[in-house]
Scaffold this motif. Structure first.
Motif, PDB file in Angstrom:
ATOM      1  N   TYR A 104       0.835  -1.203   0.000  1.00 49.88           N
ATOM      2  CA  TYR A 104       0.000   0.000   0.000  1.00 49.88           C
ATOM      3  C   TYR A 104       0.872   1.256   0.000  1.00 49.88           C
ATOM      4  O   TYR A 104       1.846   1.354   0.747  1.00 49.88           O
ATOM      5  CB  TYR A 104      -0.929   0.011   1.208  1.00 49.88           C
ATOM      6  N   PHE A 105       0.478   2.186  -0.865  1.00 50.09           N
ATOM      7  CA  PHE A 105       1.140   3.482  -0.957  1.00 50.09           C
ATOM      8  C   PHE A 105       0.111   4.583  -0.709  1.00 50.09           C
ATOM      9  O   PHE A 105      -1.074   4.417  -1.023  1.00 50.09           O
ATOM     10  CB  PHE A 105       1.756   3.687  -2.347  1.00 50.09           C
ATOM     11  N   VAL A 106       0.565   5.686  -0.173  1.00 51.30           N
ATOM     12  CA  VAL A 106      -0.289   6.860   0.005  1.00 51.30           C
ATOM     13  C   VAL A 106       0.149   7.905  -1.006  1.00 51.30           C
ATOM     14  O   VAL A 106       1.339   8.225  -1.101  1.00 51.30           O
ATOM     15  CB  VAL A 106      -0.189   7.431   1.432  1.00 51.30           C
ATOM     16  N   GLN A 107      -0.793   8.411  -1.768  1.00 52.32           N
ATOM     17  CA  GLN A 107      -0.489   9.390  -2.815  1.00 52.32           C
ATOM     18  C   GLN A 107      -1.300  10.663  -2.573  1.00 52.32           C
ATOM     19  O   GLN A 107      -2.504  10.612  -2.357  1.00 52.32           O
ATOM     20  CB  GLN A 107      -0.824   8.822  -4.194  1.00 52.32           C
ATOM     21  N   LYS A 108      -0.611  11.788  -2.622  1.00 46.17           N
ATOM     22  CA  LYS A 108      -1.250  13.090  -2.427  1.00 46.17           C
ATOM     23  C   LYS A 108      -1.102  13.927  -3.690  1.00 46.17           C
ATOM     24  O   LYS A 108       0.007  14.222  -4.119  1.00 46.17           O
ATOM     25  CB  LYS A 108      -0.621  13.826  -1.235  1.00 46.17           C
ATOM     26  N   ASN A 109      -2.220  14.296  -4.288  1.00 51.13           N
ATOM     27  CA  ASN A 109      -2.226  15.117  -5.503  1.00 51.13           C
ATOM     28  C   ASN A 109      -2.689  16.527  -5.164  1.00 51.13           C
ATOM     29  O   ASN A 109      -3.770  16.715  -4.599  1.00 51.13           O
ATOM     30  CB  ASN A 109      -3.168  14.524  -6.550  1.00 51.13           C
ATOM     31  N   SER A 110      -1.884  17.500  -5.524  1.00 48.37           N
ATOM     32  CA  SER A 110      -2.221  18.907  -5.256  1.00 48.37           C
ATOM     33  C   SER A 110      -2.329  19.649  -6.581  1.00 48.37           C
ATOM     34  O   SER A 110      -1.321  19.932  -7.235  1.00 48.37           O
ATOM     35  CB  SER A 110      -1.152  19.555  -4.370  1.00 48.37           C
ATOM     36  N   LEU A 111      -3.557  19.972  -6.950  1.00 45.84           N
ATOM     37  CA  LEU A 111      -3.818  20.674  -8.205  1.00 45.84           C
ATOM     38  C   LEU A 111      -4.061  22.151  -7.920  1.00 45.84           C
ATOM     39  O   LEU A 111      -4.904  22.503  -7.098  1.00 45.84           O
ATOM     40  CB  LEU A 111      -5.034  20.075  -8.914  1.00 45.84           C
ATOM     41  N   ASN A 112      -3.301  23.014  -8.605  1.00 48.21           N
ATOM     42  CA  ASN A 112      -3.457  24.458  -8.460  1.00 48.21           C
ATOM     43  C   ASN A 112      -3.859  25.012  -9.822  1.00 48.21           C
ATOM     44  O   ASN A 112      -3.017  25.175 -10.706  1.00 48.21           O
ATOM     45  CB  ASN A 112      -2.154  25.104  -7.977  1.00 48.21           C
ATOM     46  N   ARG A 113      -5.141  25.253 -10.002  1.00 45.91           N
ATOM     47  CA  ARG A 113      -5.629  25.737 -11.293  1.00 45.91           C
ATOM     48  C   ARG A 113      -5.205  27.177 -11.551  1.00 45.91           C
ATOM     49  O   ARG A 113      -5.109  27.595 -12.699  1.00 45.91           O
ATOM     50  CB  ARG A 113      -7.156  25.621 -11.343  1.00 45.91           C
ATOM     51  N   ARG A 114      -4.967  27.925 -10.491  1.00 46.89           N
ATOM     52  CA  ARG A 114      -4.542  29.312 -10.654  1.00 46.89           C
ATOM     53  C   ARG A 114      -3.152  29.378 -11.291  1.00 46.89           C
ATOM     54  O   ARG A 114      -2.901  30.178 -12.180  1.00 46.89           O
ATOM     55  CB  ARG A 114      -4.544  30.026  -9.304  1.00 46.89           C
ATOM     56  N   GLU A 115      -2.253  28.528 -10.819  1.00 50.69           N
ATOM     57  CA  GLU A 115      -0.882  28.511 -11.342  1.00 50.69           C
ATOM     58  C   GLU A 115      -0.683  27.431 -12.402  1.00 50.69           C
ATOM     59  O   GLU A 115       0.409  27.285 -12.942  1.00 50.69           O
ATOM     60  CB  GLU A 115       0.100  28.298 -10.188  1.00 50.69           C
ATOM     61  N   ARG A 116      -1.719  26.651 -12.649  1.00 49.48           N
ATOM     62  CA  ARG A 116      -1.691  25.581 -13.648  1.00 49.48           C
ATOM     63  C   ARG A 116      -0.585  24.568 -13.345  1.00 49.48           C
ATOM     64  O   ARG A 116       0.255  24.266 -14.179  1.00 49.48           O
ATOM     65  CB  ARG A 116      -1.541  26.165 -15.055  1.00 49.48           C
ATOM     66  N   THR A 117      -0.618  24.023 -12.134  1.00 46.08           N
ATOM     67  CA  THR A 117       0.370  23.031 -11.722  1.00 46.08           C
ATOM     68  C   THR A 117      -0.326  21.853 -11.046  1.00 46.08           C
ATOM     69  O   THR A 117      -1.396  22.002 -10.447  1.00 46.08           O
ATOM     70  CB  THR A 117       1.394  23.624 -10.745  1.00 46.08           C
TER      71      THR A 117
END
Length: 230
Positions: free
Chosen positions: A69-82
């Protein structure tokens, strides 16, 4: 690893969940936590991913696990497009420490392109005397993932294109509706009421004389300070 992609990459990436047919070892995933900012510019989602690692059966039997098992964290910043992705192992975290970081950013020379960067680190403290074997398995798996990274994204981009989705509007800040209260408007003061006696009309007094004779203190209280009549 850096390469450039066009079209809605963020939308394509999200299609990898909860499972991805192009990653056979990716068995399942569950959402652990999720956060969205009020203006929807920030979207952070954390998932717990179940992987069937390609390892010798003997090693799995000794370790006492069939899945990792792995823990994955996705952080989407639409303002900076990242889009930044962080992952670490939950299974055997006291024996093996694996950290991986991926990022999707706008290409500095062409804002219609997306740059992809990937890096990882592996620290094996102890693993039942199979440290060398585990290291080889981890390196093989990571190398394979690098090669498949672009292939997987292009697969989902093609899927979006077949569905007629070739463009996703960029995020724009929501327009706030500012409602001003009536008290915020400057209103012209209402002149006090003037009583014109019948006798004045009969005697032929002009308007100027009427105004002068009606400006008594008691008559000025006919309006409030903000101009509203009472």
């Amino acid at each position: 690893v850096v390469f450039c992609l066009q079209m809605p990459v963020m939308s394509a990436y999200e299609r990898r969940f909860p499972t991805c047919p192009l990653i056979p070892m990716f068995v399942a995933s569950d959402t652990v936590s999720e956060y969205k900012s009020e203006d929807e510019a920030i979207h952070v989602i954390e998932r717990r991913c179940k992987l069937d690692i390609d390892a010798p059966r003997l090693l799995k039997k000794i370790a006492g696990v069939d899945y990792v098992y792995f823990v994955q964290k996705n952080s989407l910043n639409r303002r900076e497009r990242t889009l930044h992705i962080e992952a670490y192992n939950e299974t055997f975290s006291n024996r093996v420490i694996i950290n991986e970081h991926c990022s999707y950013t706008v290409h500095p020379d062409n804002e219609d392109w997306t740059c992809f960067e990937q890096s990882a680190s592996l620290d094996i403290k102890s693993f039942f005397g199979f440290e060398s074997t585990v290291e080889k398995i981890a390196m093989k798996q990571y190398t394979s993932n690098i090669k498949k990274g672009k292939e997987i994204i292009e697969y989902y981009l093609k899927q979006l294109e077949e569905e007629g989705i070739t463009f996703v509007p960029r995020w724009t800040p929501p327009v706030a509706c500012k409602l001003e209260s009536s008290t915020s408007h400057t209103r012209r003061p209402v002149s006090p009421a003037i009583n014109v006696p019948d006798s004045a009309t009969k005697e032929g007094l002009n308007n100027k004389e009427i105004l002068n004779t009606s400006s008594s203190p008691s008559e000025l209280t006919a309006g409030t300070p903000d101009g509203m009549e009472v």
